[in-house]
Design a protein around this motif. Structure first.
Motif, PDB file in Angstrom:
ATOM      1  N   ASP A 103       1.057   4.889   2.052  1.00 29.69           N
ATOM      2  CA  ASP A 103       0.446   5.457   3.258  1.00 29.69           C
ATOM      3  C   ASP A 103      -0.480   6.624   2.924  1.00 29.69           C
ATOM      4  O   ASP A 103      -1.401   6.917   3.666  1.00 29.69           O
ATOM      5  CB  ASP A 103       1.527   5.911   4.248  1.00 29.69           C
ATOM      6  N   HIS A 147       4.731  -0.099  -0.147  1.00 28.05           N
ATOM      7  CA  HIS A 147       5.396  -0.976   0.827  1.00 28.05           C
ATOM      8  C   HIS A 147       4.414  -1.927   1.495  1.00 28.05           C
ATOM      9  O   HIS A 147       3.204  -1.730   1.421  1.00 28.05           O
ATOM     10  CB  HIS A 147       6.120  -0.139   1.882  1.00 28.05           C
ATOM     11  N   HIS A 185       0.850  -1.206   0.000  1.00 27.96           N
ATOM     12  CA  HIS A 185       0.000   0.000   0.000  1.00 27.96           C
ATOM     13  C   HIS A 185       0.883   1.253   0.000  1.00 27.96           C
ATOM     14  O   HIS A 185       2.079   1.170   0.235  1.00 27.96           O
ATOM     15  CB  HIS A 185      -0.894   0.028   1.245  1.00 27.96           C
TER      16      HIS A 185
HETATM   17 FE   LIG Z   1       2.330   1.803   5.534  1.00 24.12          FE
END
Ligand SMILES: [Fe+2]
Ligand SMILES: O=C(O)CCC(=O)C(=O)O
Length: 423
Positions: free
Chosen positions: A320, A389, A318
Motif C-alpha cells: 500500500d 498483498h 502490491h
Molecule cells: Fe492494498
C-alpha cells in the motif's frame, strides 16, 4: 457465466427489495447491468476467458461447472450440451489448451447423439492448433512465456510456490503471482483459527445479546505481535448497511474485464462526516481508539474508500505504501504517505476474494464486519515487505470492503522506536 451474474444480481436485488431501498436498486442495476452490457460476441469472449481463469485459479472442474456447482454452492444453473461445446471452442480459440481438452473430454463423456461430428471436428481443431508455443498464458496480466513453469495449466503445481521467498518474489514478479494464486486457492480453507491477542469492549448502538457492550476480538495473524492483526466483528451490521447504501449511488460502472484481464472494482470515497450523517458511524474515531494512531481529519488519513468487486474483480500483489509495478519514480512514490491500512469486510464472500499476503503466507477470507490491520512500514520508516498483498478474484458472489489508509502526516511521534530492534 452470464447466468451466474444474473443469479448474483437476483440475489442482491432480492436483498435490496426486502429492505425497500429503490434508489439503491437502480444504482445496482446500473453497476451490474448484465443484460445491457454483456450481449455481443466480444463480451461473450471476455466472459469465457474469465471462466478459464477462474477454473484454473480455483481448480474448478468442468464437470462441476456444467451442473452449476461452484465450490460448495449449487447455483441451480446447469449448462446445456451446446454450451459445453461452445466453451471448448472458445478455449481452442484462446489457446487455453488444457481447458479445451477438459471441456472436450466432458463433452465426450456426455455422448449426446447427433453431436459426434461437431465434437470430432473440435478435437481436430484442438490438435491442429496445439503447439509448443501455446505456453504464452497470462496471469494477472504478466506474460509467462519465458518462465520455466509455463506448462499447460493443468500441470502447474501451485503448492510449491506457497514457500517462495521474498527475494524470489522480488526478483521475479511471476513468482509473486504464483505464490499469490497458491494462497488464493487455499484461502477458503484458512478462515479463522488465529491466535487470540486481546479483546476490547465497544459500545453498541443497538442493544444486542451482550447488552450495550459489543466485544471485539483481536487476533494475531502472524508471530510478530506488531504484525498483521484481525479485529473480529469490528463494525456492526447497521454500519455495514449504511456504508453500502451511501456508496452504491456513487459508484461508476466498470466495463467487464476481457480475457485474463484484472477486473477493476468499483470504488467510492467518503469523508468521515458523510459516513457519520444520520447515524453514529464514525469509523475514523474508532480506528484511533483501536490503533492509537491519529486518523480523524484529512491530514491524518485518506477518505474512507468503499470498494465493490464483481465480475472477477481482483487486485494484483502490491504494497500500500508504494507501487512495485512501476519503474517510474513518480508512480512508485504515489502512496509514500500511507503508513497503515485498516481493511474492513462488508460482506462474507461465498468463494474466493481472500486478501492474501504471499510473503507472510497468510490468506484472510472476508467475513462481514471483520477488519484486518497492518503497518506498511517498520518503526524506522522503511517499507515492511512482509505485507505484500493481493485481493483474489471471486468466482462466486461479490465482495464489499471499506478501507482506511492512515497517513504519515498527522502521525509524527505516533509510533515509538523499538530499542531492541535494528528496525
Ligand atoms: Fe492494498
Ligand atoms: O480487498 C482486498 O482484499 C485488498 C484490497 C487492497 O489491497 C487495496 O485496495 O489496496
Amino acid at each position: 457465466m452470464i447466468s451466474r451474474y444474473v443469479y448474483l444480481l437476483d440475489k442482491l436485488m432480492g436483498d435490496i427489495h426486502q429492505r425497500g431501498n429503490y434508489d439503491e436498486l437502480e444504482s445496482l442495476q446500473r453497476l451490474l447491468n448484465v443484460s445491457a452490457h454483456w450481449r455481443d460476441e466480444h463480451d461473450m469472449g471476455a466472459v469465457l476467458g474469465n471462466v478459464f481463469k477462474l477454473q484454473y485459479i480455483f481448480d474448478l472442474e468442468p464437470e462441476d461447472l456444467a451442473v452449476g456447482r461452484i465450490g460448495k454452492t449449487e447455483t441451480g444453473i446447469s449448462l446445456p450440451f451446446e454450451h459445453i461445446l461452445e466453451i471448448a471452442e472458445a478455449a481452442i480459440e484462446f489457446k487455453e489448451f488444457t481447458a479445451s481438452a477438459a471441456w472436450l473430454r466432458l463433452a465426450k463423456d456426455k455422448k449426446i447423439p447427433g453431436h459426434e461430428q461437431v465434437w470430432a471436428e473440435l478435437v481436430r481443431r484442438h490438435d491442429e492448433a496445439f503447439t509448443d508455443e501455446s505456453k504464452n498464458l497470462h496471469l494477472f496480466e504478466h506474460p509467462l512465456a519465458t518462465h520455466p513453469d509455463a506448462a499447460p495449466i493443468k500441470f502447474r503445481n501451485l503448492e510449491k510456490w506457497k514457500d517462495a521467498t521474498l527475494a524470489e518474489m522480488e526478483a521475479d514478479l511471476t513468482a509473486s503471482h504464483y505464490a499469490t494464486l497458491a494462497l488464493c486457492r487455499a484461502g477458503d480453507t484458512l478462515r479463522g483459527g488465529w491466535k487470540l491477542r486481546g479483546c476490547w469492549y465497544d459500545y453498541q448502538y443497538i442493544k444486542g445479546p451482550h447488552g450495550p457492550l459489543l466485544p471485539v476480538r483481536v487476533e494475531q495473524l502472524t508471530d510478530d505481535p506488531d504484525g498483521l492483526v484481525m479485529f473480529r466483528d469490528y463494525i456492526p451490521t447497521q454500519w455495514v448497511k449504511k456504508l453500502k447504501e451511501i456508496s452504491l449511488p456513487e459508484m461508476p460502472f466498470q466495463e467487464p474485464p476481457s480475457h485474463w484481464q484484472q477486473g477493476e472494482p468499483s470504488v467510492a470515497g467518503f469523508e468521515d462526516v458523510d459516513v457519520a450523517r444520520d447515524q453514529n458511524v464514525w469509523i475514523a474515531r474508532k480506528l484511533e481508539l483501536t490503533t492509537g494512531l491519529s486518523v480523524v481529519g484529512n491530514i491524518a488519513s485518506e477518505k474512507l474508500r468503499v470498494t465493490l468487486y464483481s465480475l472477477v474483480g481482483q487486485i494484483s500483489p502490491h504494497h500500500d505504501a508504494y507501487s512495485i509495478f512501476s519503474n517510474s519514480a513518480e508512480d512508485s512514490s504515489l502512496y509514500l504517505d500511507r503508513i497503515s491500512t485498516m481493511l474492513i469486510y462488508l460482506n462474507t464472500v461465498e468463494l474466493g476474494g481472500s486478501t492474501v499476503f504471499p510473503v507472510a503466507g497468510v490468506a484472510v477470507a472476508p467475513r462481514e464486519g471483520d477488519a484486518i490491520f497492518w503497518h506498511s512500514r517498520w518503526r524506522n520508516g522503511t517499507v515492511d515487505k512482509r505485507w505484500l498483498h493481493a485481493a483474489c478474484p471471486i468466482p462466486l458472489g461479490v465482495k464489499w470492503t471499506a478501507s482506511k489508509w492512515v497517513k504519515n502526516d498527522g502521525n509524527a511521534f505516533s509510533r515509538k522506536c523499538d530499542i531492541n530492534s535494528q528496525l
